[in-house]
Design a protein around this motif. Structure first.
Motif, PDB file in Angstrom:
ATOM      1  N   ILE A   1       0.864  -1.177   0.000  1.00  0.00           N
ATOM      2  CA  ILE A   1       0.000   0.000   0.000  1.00  0.00           C
ATOM      3  C   ILE A   1       0.901   1.227   0.000  1.00  0.00           C
ATOM      4  CG2 ILE A   1      -1.830   1.252   1.205  1.00  0.00           C
ATOM      5  CD1 ILE A   1      -2.995  -1.383   0.825  1.00  0.00           C
ATOM      6  N   VAL A   2       0.838   1.993  -1.062  1.00  0.00           N
ATOM      7  CA  VAL A   2       1.611   3.237  -1.110  1.00  0.00           C
ATOM      8  C   VAL A   2       0.699   4.360  -0.601  1.00  0.00           C
ATOM      9  CG1 VAL A   2       2.959   4.804  -2.555  1.00  0.00           C
ATOM     10  CG2 VAL A   2       2.889   2.348  -3.089  1.00  0.00           C
ATOM     11  N   GLY A   3       1.056   4.914   0.548  1.00  0.00           N
ATOM     12  CA  GLY A   3       0.191   5.924   1.179  1.00  0.00           C
ATOM     13  C   GLY A   3      -0.654   5.270   2.256  1.00  0.00           C
ATOM     14  N   THR A   4      -0.208   5.404   3.500  1.00  0.00           N
ATOM     15  CA  THR A   4      -0.874   4.660   4.583  1.00  0.00           C
ATOM     16  C   THR A   4      -1.824   5.576   5.366  1.00  0.00           C
ATOM     17  OG1 THR A   4       1.035   5.112   5.993  1.00  0.00           O
ATOM     18  CG2 THR A   4       1.009   3.013   4.814  1.00  0.00           C
ATOM     19  N   GLY A   5      -2.565   6.391   4.637  1.00  0.00           N
ATOM     20  CA  GLY A   5      -3.497   7.322   5.277  1.00  0.00           C
ATOM     21  C   GLY A   5      -4.884   6.714   5.446  1.00  0.00           C
ATOM     22  N   LEU A   6      -5.899   7.577   5.380  1.00  0.00           N
ATOM     23  CA  LEU A   6      -7.281   7.131   5.580  1.00  0.00           C
ATOM     24  C   LEU A   6      -7.663   5.989   4.645  1.00  0.00           C
ATOM     25  CD1 LEU A   6     -10.342   7.455   6.418  1.00  0.00           C
ATOM     26  CD2 LEU A   6     -10.485   9.195   4.642  1.00  0.00           C
ATOM     27  N   ILE A   7      -7.491   6.194   3.335  1.00  0.00           N
ATOM     28  CA  ILE A   7      -7.938   5.197   2.353  1.00  0.00           C
ATOM     29  C   ILE A   7      -6.983   3.993   2.322  1.00  0.00           C
ATOM     30  CG2 ILE A   7      -8.403   4.773  -0.097  1.00  0.00           C
ATOM     31  CD1 ILE A   7     -10.528   6.524   1.192  1.00  0.00           C
ATOM     32  N   GLY A   8      -5.680   4.284   2.193  1.00  0.00           N
ATOM     33  CA  GLY A   8      -4.693   3.203   2.146  1.00  0.00           C
ATOM     34  C   GLY A   8      -4.721   2.364   3.417  1.00  0.00           C
ATOM     35  N   GLY A   9      -4.790   3.028   4.548  1.00  0.00           N
ATOM     36  CA  GLY A   9      -4.812   2.332   5.833  1.00  0.00           C
ATOM     37  C   GLY A   9      -6.065   1.485   5.987  1.00  0.00           C
TER      38      GLY A   9
END
Lengths: 280, 280
Positions: B5-13
């Motif tokens: 997962i590139v980008g472990t924010g709201l959506i990625g997480g």
């Protein structure tokens, strides 16, 4: 205590349910110009009986006026004329200045308490009435210095039993503040719904993609024109002021997009993020 | 399957959590240019390990790009260049046209699937990641005819496991539709927050009266500019179109109020009530 609710819709009906439940009233008389609403409200056990306004006033201590503000202005003089020292008249209208002007100087002014519960949903009618609509919400009482102490006490006790937060202001403040935190939200929602419905005619698939964010900003557009047109009418000057300001903000954003000034756009969004401190 | 997962924010997480939970992936590698986010995501057990993009690609079958669309456009050429037949590259960006233009004609184009889950909240960062963010929401897949069959199958299986509804469209349609049902909602929310925050400077007590309706229309104004400015930038023409239309609707309402034409105003609200057929 016997209480009369004039207008057995969302707000009046929810009040009726809660007043009974919390023991504020043990008998609720419903008054409604719509016979269908009265029948419905009785079927749903929201009210104990239906009656004419005159009969209801003869037998009630507390009379709550929960009808759209234009109808309220029409009925209020009659109610005030028939009010005696045994009565407490309370309105729950969404605008306050015109109502307070109307009762100012009336010989029975002291029996009247101007109230506005900051609670509601986008639905209307007796079927929309729900328990707990008012819990933890704010009740605004306006110009209470002109109400008799004992009448005010009855309403303040009701507010406490409803578990509401109590805020006092004058009618002018009330109408200004509600324009900003309630009336403009409805205007933008109505306008947003129209914008998208218009587009849907050409692009039928638009709503397949609608998600929570869209629903959140547009749900108020389900609200009844019977309630809202009178509000906009009675709070016209304040609503026009805030609408002007809102259109200016949108035009500024449009210009920033047109000129591709994304840096300033970024700063504007950062500024608007400060709303976090207000919302939970 | 190992997924990156590139980008472990709201959506990625949230994707990371759900992919593990639903058994789509048994190991999640996180890639994030923010070291703090990576550490946080690992602490929260959203990812199993952090790695560089290059290392992660060497070991993963599925690579999900869950970063703002401007960063996505920067990183995508590198990812595509390193994609092999063993890879499935999926983005979850909020605009699609520019991304699809960028990969068009790339020798590894078939390994790429353009996706957009119509789900989110107004929060951001790994702490905002939640279970069930996607359940019963819509996943849009764009221009799937240009994806290899086996790559598409991996993504369609993922969509099924996430219990999402699947919608196919082309990138042009997608960007037009999201302008109407997502991007404009955010613009009006940002503008409404600015309008009210501006007024609060003079009138400190405004927010005492804020209730559910206000919160509903303004909550999107908590959304991050890092995510939204790139969206407005990449979908500028569509957003300008709908913004124009929305400003027109508001100006029409303003004129009706100014001329006190409440009859037409009533009809407009009735018309906007038709949004009921769309919203549940």
């Amino acid at each position: 205590m016997i209480a009369t609710i004039v207008g057995t819709g969302l707000i009046g009906g929810s009040l009726a349910i809660t007043l009974k439940e919390k023991g504020v009233a043990n008998w609720i008389i419903g008054v409604d110009q719509s016979e269908a609403n009265l029948v419905k409200a009785q079927e749903l056990k929201i009210i104990d009986e239906g009656a004419s306004l005159k009969d209801a006033m003869l037998r009630s201590k507390l009379i709550i006026l929960a009808i759209p503000v234009d109808a309220l202005l029409q009925i209020l003089p009659t109610v005030m004329d028939h009010a005696g020292p045994e009565h407490v008249i309370m309105d729950v209208g969404s605008t306050k200045e015109k109502i307070l002007q109307l009762v100012a100087g009336h010989p029975n002014r002291g029996r009247f308490v101007a109230a506005h519960p900051m609670a509601g949903t986008e639905y209307s009618g007796p079927e929309a009435a729900i328990k707990n609509l008012f819990t933890q919400k704010t009740m605004v009482l306006c110009d209470v210095k002109n109400s008799d102490e004992d009448a005010l006490e009855v309403v303040e006790n009701l507010v406490e039993k409803l578990q509401m937060r109590l805020v006092y202001m004058n009618g002018v403040e009330h109408d200004l503040h509600t324009a900003y935190v309630s009336h403009i939200s409805h205007i933008t929602s109505f306008a947003l719904a129209l914008t998208v419905l218009e587009k849907e005619k050409e692009q039928g698939r638009i709503f397949e993609l609608a998600s929570g964010g869209f629903e959140s900003t547009v749900r108020l557009a389900k609200s009844s024109p019977d309630m809202w047109v009178p509000i906009f009418k009675h709070n016209r000057n304040n609503v026009l002021d805030v609408l002007d300001e809102h259109i200016n903000q949108l035009q500024q954003m449009k210009q920033l997009l047109e000129s591709e000034d994304y840096e300033t756009f970024y700063k504007l969004i950062q500024k608007s993020n400060k709303i976090r401190k207000i919302l939970k």
